[in-house]
Design a protein around this motif. Structure first.
Motif, PDB file in Angstrom:
ATOM      1  N   GLY A  13      36.619  31.928  51.639  1.00 43.73           N
ATOM      2  CA  GLY A  13      37.526  33.055  51.818  1.00 43.73           C
ATOM      3  C   GLY A  13      38.619  32.763  52.825  1.00 43.73           C
ATOM      4  N   VAL A  14      38.247  32.165  53.953  1.00 48.05           N
ATOM      5  CA  VAL A  14      39.229  31.816  54.979  1.00 48.05           C
ATOM      6  C   VAL A  14      40.241  30.814  54.427  1.00 48.05           C
ATOM      7  CG1 VAL A  14      39.528  30.612  57.180  1.00 48.05           C
ATOM      8  CG2 VAL A  14      37.775  32.383  56.949  1.00 48.05           C
ATOM      9  N   ALA A  15      39.762  29.843  53.656  1.00 47.81           N
ATOM     10  CA  ALA A  15      40.656  28.842  53.073  1.00 47.81           C
ATOM     11  C   ALA A  15      41.656  29.481  52.120  1.00 47.81           C
ATOM     12  CB  ALA A  15      39.839  27.770  52.349  1.00 47.81           C
ATOM     13  N   MET A  16      41.213  30.457  51.339  1.00 48.30           N
ATOM     14  CA  MET A  16      42.105  31.145  50.421  1.00 48.30           C
ATOM     15  C   MET A  16      43.179  31.933  51.173  1.00 48.30           C
ATOM     16  SD  MET A  16      41.155  30.304  47.383  1.00 48.30           S
ATOM     17  CE  MET A  16      41.893  31.521  46.297  1.00 48.30           C
ATOM     18  N   ILE A  17      42.799  32.546  52.283  1.00 48.86           N
ATOM     19  CA  ILE A  17      43.776  33.287  53.089  1.00 48.86           C
ATOM     20  C   ILE A  17      44.785  32.328  53.700  1.00 48.86           C
ATOM     21  CG2 ILE A  17      44.075  34.754  55.119  1.00 48.86           C
ATOM     22  CD1 ILE A  17      41.310  35.936  54.520  1.00 48.86           C
ATOM     23  N   ARG A  18      44.318  31.185  54.207  1.00 50.56           N
ATOM     24  CA  ARG A  18      45.232  30.193  54.782  1.00 50.56           C
ATOM     25  C   ARG A  18      46.237  29.706  53.732  1.00 50.56           C
ATOM     26  NH1 ARG A  18      43.323  28.722  59.791  1.00 50.56           N
ATOM     27  NH2 ARG A  18      41.046  28.640  60.043  1.00 50.56           N
ATOM     28  N   GLN A  19      45.788  29.572  52.524  1.00 47.59           N
ATOM     29  CA  GLN A  19      46.661  29.095  51.463  1.00 47.59           C
ATOM     30  C   GLN A  19      47.746  30.119  51.124  1.00 47.59           C
ATOM     31  OE1 GLN A  19      44.516  28.066  47.922  1.00 47.59           O
ATOM     32  NE2 GLN A  19      46.329  27.384  46.799  1.00 47.59           N
ATOM     33  N   ALA A  20      47.411  31.398  51.237  1.00 49.16           N
ATOM     34  CA  ALA A  20      48.353  32.451  50.839  1.00 49.16           C
ATOM     35  C   ALA A  20      49.280  32.885  51.968  1.00 49.16           C
ATOM     36  CB  ALA A  20      47.588  33.658  50.312  1.00 49.16           C
ATOM     37  N   PHE A  21      48.807  32.859  53.216  1.00 50.20           N
ATOM     38  CA  PHE A  21      49.542  33.456  54.332  1.00 50.20           C
ATOM     39  C   PHE A  21      49.993  32.391  55.319  1.00 50.20           C
ATOM     40  CE2 PHE A  21      47.116  36.850  52.521  1.00 50.20           C
ATOM     41  CZ  PHE A  21      47.929  37.974  52.640  1.00 50.20           C
ATOM     42  N   LYS A  22      51.251  32.465  55.698  1.00 45.10           N
ATOM     43  CA  LYS A  22      51.801  31.525  56.669  1.00 45.10           C
ATOM     44  C   LYS A  22      51.360  31.857  58.086  1.00 45.10           C
ATOM     45  CE  LYS A  22      56.160  29.740  58.544  1.00 45.10           C
ATOM     46  NZ  LYS A  22      55.726  28.325  58.473  1.00 45.10           N
ATOM     47  N   LEU A  46      57.921  34.909  52.825  1.00 44.01           N
ATOM     48  CA  LEU A  46      56.994  34.594  53.911  1.00 44.01           C
ATOM     49  C   LEU A  46      55.896  35.659  53.925  1.00 44.01           C
ATOM     50  CD1 LEU A  46      57.700  33.315  57.446  1.00 44.01           C
ATOM     51  CD2 LEU A  46      56.267  35.354  57.200  1.00 44.01           C
ATOM     52  N   TYR A  47      54.640  35.215  53.832  1.00 44.14           N
ATOM     53  CA  TYR A  47      53.485  36.115  53.836  1.00 44.14           C
ATOM     54  C   TYR A  47      52.843  36.097  55.222  1.00 44.14           C
ATOM     55  CZ  TYR A  47      53.526  36.150  48.683  1.00 44.14           C
ATOM     56  OH  TYR A  47      53.871  36.297  47.361  1.00 44.14           O
ATOM     57  N   PHE A  48      52.558  37.296  55.744  1.00 45.23           N
ATOM     58  CA  PHE A  48      51.810  37.364  56.996  1.00 45.23           C
ATOM     59  C   PHE A  48      50.975  38.636  57.034  1.00 45.23           C
ATOM     60  CE2 PHE A  48      55.369  40.019  58.169  1.00 45.23           C
ATOM     61  CZ  PHE A  48      54.923  40.851  59.199  1.00 45.23           C
ATOM     62  N   PHE A  76      44.985  43.173  48.488  1.00 47.35           N
ATOM     63  CA  PHE A  76      45.786  41.997  48.139  1.00 47.35           C
ATOM     64  C   PHE A  76      45.355  41.389  46.815  1.00 47.35           C
ATOM     65  CE2 PHE A  76      47.068  37.453  48.834  1.00 47.35           C
ATOM     66  CZ  PHE A  76      48.423  37.692  48.863  1.00 47.35           C
ATOM     67  N   ASN A  77      46.357  41.044  46.015  1.00 49.53           N
ATOM     68  CA  ASN A  77      46.151  40.426  44.708  1.00 49.53           C
ATOM     69  C   ASN A  77      47.359  39.526  44.480  1.00 49.53           C
ATOM     70  OD1 ASN A  77      45.515  39.725  42.112  1.00 49.53           O
ATOM     71  ND2 ASN A  77      45.666  41.795  41.263  1.00 49.53           N
ATOM     72  N   LYS A  78      47.247  38.266  44.862  1.00 48.32           N
ATOM     73  CA  LYS A  78      48.413  37.394  44.948  1.00 48.32           C
ATOM     74  C   LYS A  78      49.178  37.232  43.639  1.00 48.32           C
ATOM     75  CE  LYS A  78      50.098  33.039  46.775  1.00 48.32           C
ATOM     76  NZ  LYS A  78      49.768  31.715  47.342  1.00 48.32           N
ATOM     77  N   LEU A  99      43.702  44.598  37.226  1.00 46.97           N
ATOM     78  CA  LEU A  99      42.818  45.422  38.037  1.00 46.97           C
ATOM     79  C   LEU A  99      41.361  45.177  37.650  1.00 46.97           C
ATOM     80  CD1 LEU A  99      44.639  48.861  38.296  1.00 46.97           C
ATOM     81  CD2 LEU A  99      44.854  46.839  39.732  1.00 46.97           C
ATOM     82  N   LEU A 100      41.106  45.039  36.366  1.00 47.58           N
ATOM     83  CA  LEU A 100      39.733  44.806  35.922  1.00 47.58           C
ATOM     84  C   LEU A 100      39.200  43.498  36.484  1.00 47.58           C
ATOM     85  CD1 LEU A 100      39.994  45.943  32.209  1.00 47.58           C
ATOM     86  CD2 LEU A 100      38.720  47.065  34.041  1.00 47.58           C
ATOM     87  N   ARG A 101      40.011  42.446  36.345  1.00 46.72           N
ATOM     88  CA  ARG A 101      39.546  41.152  36.839  1.00 46.72           C
ATOM     89  C   ARG A 101      39.325  41.183  38.338  1.00 46.72           C
ATOM     90  NH1 ARG A 101      43.648  39.321  33.406  1.00 46.72           N
ATOM     91  NH2 ARG A 101      44.970  38.907  35.210  1.00 46.72           N
ATOM     92  N   GLY A 102      40.224  41.884  39.064  1.00 41.10           N
ATOM     93  CA  GLY A 102      40.083  41.923  40.511  1.00 41.10           C
ATOM     94  C   GLY A 102      38.826  42.651  40.937  1.00 41.10           C
ATOM     95  N   GLU A 103      38.505  43.752  40.255  1.00 43.90           N
ATOM     96  CA  GLU A 103      37.340  44.533  40.655  1.00 43.90           C
ATOM     97  C   GLU A 103      36.047  43.817  40.322  1.00 43.90           C
ATOM     98  OE1 GLU A 103      36.229  47.741  42.809  1.00 43.90           O
ATOM     99  OE2 GLU A 103      38.241  47.103  42.264  1.00 43.90           O
ATOM    100  N   VAL A 104      36.054  43.033  39.232  1.00 44.61           N
ATOM    101  CA  VAL A 104      34.835  42.343  38.832  1.00 44.61           C
ATOM    102  C   VAL A 104      34.577  41.136  39.711  1.00 44.61           C
ATOM    103  CG1 VAL A 104      33.730  41.070  36.972  1.00 44.61           C
ATOM    104  CG2 VAL A 104      35.000  43.147  36.454  1.00 44.61           C
ATOM    105  N   LYS A 105      35.604  40.307  39.878  1.00 44.23           N
ATOM    106  CA  LYS A 105      35.395  39.045  40.578  1.00 44.23           C
ATOM    107  C   LYS A 105      35.396  39.227  42.087  1.00 44.23           C
ATOM    108  CE  LYS A 105      37.481  36.271  36.917  1.00 44.23           C
ATOM    109  NZ  LYS A 105      38.550  35.315  36.571  1.00 44.23           N
ATOM    110  N   GLY A 106      36.268  40.129  42.587  1.00 43.65           N
ATOM    111  CA  GLY A 106      36.304  40.371  44.026  1.00 43.65           C
ATOM    112  C   GLY A 106      36.750  39.158  44.809  1.00 43.65           C
ATOM    113  N   ARG A 107      37.602  38.328  44.233  1.00 44.17           N
ATOM    114  CA  ARG A 107      38.038  37.128  44.926  1.00 44.17           C
ATOM    115  C   ARG A 107      39.514  37.249  45.264  1.00 44.17           C
ATOM    116  NH1 ARG A 107      35.122  33.948  40.931  1.00 44.17           N
ATOM    117  NH2 ARG A 107      37.130  33.380  40.017  1.00 44.17           N
ATOM    118  N   LEU A 108      39.909  36.578  46.340  1.00 41.16           N
ATOM    119  CA  LEU A 108      41.311  36.535  46.714  1.00 41.16           C
ATOM    120  C   LEU A 108      42.069  35.657  45.738  1.00 41.16           C
ATOM    121  CD1 LEU A 108      43.496  37.124  48.865  1.00 41.16           C
ATOM    122  CD2 LEU A 108      42.877  34.951  49.893  1.00 41.16           C
ATOM    123  N   ARG A 109      43.237  36.150  45.278  1.00 41.17           N
ATOM    124  CA  ARG A 109      44.036  35.345  44.368  1.00 41.17           C
ATOM    125  C   ARG A 109      45.434  35.209  44.909  1.00 41.17           C
ATOM    126  NH1 ARG A 109      40.787  38.515  41.049  1.00 41.17           N
ATOM    127  NH2 ARG A 109      42.287  40.192  41.189  1.00 41.17           N
TER     128      ARG A 109
END
Length: 517
Positions: free
Chosen positions: A233-242, A156-158, A142-144, A507-517
């Motif tokens: 991490g859980v907070a980021m998932i709650r923000q992205a997914f209904k 709707l994201y799930f 996932f890469n929002k 892709l570079l930013r995602g692999e380096v930071k490893g954070r949910l966006r």
């Protein structure tokens, strides 16, 4: 004289025993009129009689408690690994196909996995809002921000999660020949006793062996556990997914999903797909499977000849080893506990009585469709027993993936509806791809060359996607080092032959930071 007497006797019999002649004529006219009336009535009834209801047509029961909501047609499903997500994908495929919705399909069979998702991995993508996509559901990391380039704002994201111990058991069974950490261990219990003995974070495909949910959601699965990190991490998932579904409560999850999407009951009724054989009666090994070499190619592992059949993996665990697996997958365990609690809060708001009623309705409907659609009472069977090769499930790893056989003698409409419910995801993706991109032509083979089947083609695609063999170390760029700029240079061709050349900074930013966006 004698002849005249017999003639008069016959007339007497005809006129007085059987009735006069005029009566017979009247009777014949009446019968003719009645027959004509009946014939006209049948024709008239056929002309005004409504069409017979299909087994899959919606009923009043299917619309129970949906209210006045409108069906959602923009849906993004994060297909996590080993969580019954293939069954959910089938529901989305069916719903979209029946309504001619537009799928965000991958160029191959996964959306760039295991790299973080990039919008250019979607077949036919031409830039933000250039093409309307309704459903996105294939495997991705996932890469929002990149997903939002493809899907509209009202999407709707799930997703769906599973207990990390059960997930580890399934992952070990499927990926033992793929993940180096699993491959070195004798059994899952052996791995659980000392994971660090086998695990190297720099080896390709080892993400299957630790915090796989965390990885699929786009975060750093190798990060040291801390409560603060887990909460973030859980907070980021709650923000992205209904909505986050729970695999262990699949039917309850389908009821919640149905109401979130405002879809009819049959849209969420399903048969379990991509399930593995729990206790194989006999194990023939990869080399003897009809898609054995395809499975090995997909895994990026060479076929070893002359070593005989391999035994299925040992998945037995003690209670202590289960706790060790939870500790090893601490980020996943925290995620699972958090969203399991959220799930039951959703059920409480929904109402337990209504939930029980709708779960019972769903299960009854599943039983009805299983009796109509499937042979052997709906019992899954091994792939080699399925007569129609087009619906044999793809075989992966050291376990047997089960499928279904259709009931013979179905009418065409019912057969097509039943077929949608059991079609494996690789074959279904190919079907949707052909419908959505009819201009794409298959490669012309050389004279005498046999065209590969869909499953073999899928294996090749998987093999190309994971270009490194199991056990190879990641390049500096893949680990997020300075060499990543060159590694991220890509040049591909889309479905219509146009060239895709880009610097994949996302892709570079995602692999380096490893954070949910």
């Amino acid at each position: 004289m004698l002849f005249r007497r017999r003639t008069r006797r016959m007339r007497w019999l005809g006129c007085y025993r059987l009735g006069p002649l005029w009566l017979w004529k009247a009777l014949l006219v009446f019968v003719a009129i009645a027959f004509a009336g009946q014939l006209l009535g049948v024709i008239f009834n056929k002309s005004v009689q409504p069409a017979a209801r299909s087994l899959f047509s919606s009923s009043d029961a299917q619309e129970l408690s949906l209210g006045s909501c409108q069906p959602r047609t923009h849906v993004m499903f994060l297909k996590t690994h080993k969580t019954a997500s293939s069954t959910v994908l089938n529901m989305l495929y069916r719903y979209g196909e029946e309504r001619d919705l537009h799928f965000a399909l991958p160029l191959g069979y996964q959306l760039g996995y295991p790299l973080p998702f990039n919008a250019h991995r979607v077949k036919g993508y031409r830039g933000p809002r250039a093409v309307e996509f309704h459903i996105m559901a294939n495997h991705m990391r996932f890469n929002k921000p990149e997903v939002e380039k493809v899907m509209p704002a009202n999407t709707l994201y799930f997703s769906i999660i599973r207990d990390p111990v059960a997930l580890a058991e399934s992952s070990f069974a499927y990926y033992k020949e793929v993940a180096p950490a699993f491959r070195k261990a004798k059994g899952l219990g052996d791995f659980a006793d000392d994971p660090k003995k086998y695990y190297d974070p720099h080896l390709r495909n080892n993400h299957y062996a630790r915090n796989l949910l965390w990885f699929d959601f786009g975060m750093d699965h190798n990060a040291n556990f801390s409560t603060g990190l887990a909460r973030h991490g859980v907070a980021m998932i709650r923000q992205a997914f209904k909505l986050i579904l729970v695999s262990e409560y699949f039917d309850q999850s389908m009821v919640l999903l149905r109401h979130a999407l405002c879809w009819p009951l049959d849209a969420v009724v399903s048969f379990s797909l991509n399930a593995r054989q729990q206790k194989p009666s006999s194990f023939g090994g990869l080399g003897r499977s009809w898609v054995g070499k395809a499975a090995v190619a997909a895994a990026g592992v060479g076929v070893r000849g002359g070593r005989g059949a391999k035994e299925p993996p040992n998945l037995s665990l003690t209670d202590e080893q289960r706790e060790k697996l939870r500790d090893w997958n601490a980020l996943d365990w925290y995620l699972y506990k958090a969203f399991n609690q959220t799930f039951w809060e959703e059920v409480n708001r929904f109402g337990h009585a209504q939930m029980d009623e709708e779960v019972a309705l769903l299960r009854t409907r599943r039983e009805v469709l299983a009796r109509v659609c499937l042979r052997d009472g709906g019992k899954p069977v091994e792939a080699h027993r399925i007569r129609d090769k087009a619906i044999r499930p793809f075989q992966s790893g050291l376990v047997k993936i089960l499928g279904y056989e259709l009931q013979p003698g179905l009418d065409n409409a019912t057969r097509q509806a039943c077929l949608r419910m059991i079609r494996p995801e690789i074959q279904y993706k190919d079907l949707l791809d052909a419908k959505q991109f009819p201009r794409a032509q298959p490669r012309q083979g050389q004279p005498g060359e046999k065209s590969p089947g869909p499953v073999m083609a899928a294996a090749g695609a998987y093999g190309r996607q994971d270009t490194a063999r199991t056990g190879e170390r990641l390049s500096v760029g893949e680990r997020g080092g300075t060499g990543g700029q060159k590694a991220a240079e890509e040049e591909e061709r889309d479905w219509d032959g146009s060239r895709l050349a880009r610097r994949n900074q996302t892709l570079l930013r995602g692999e380096v930071k490893g954070r949910l966006r």
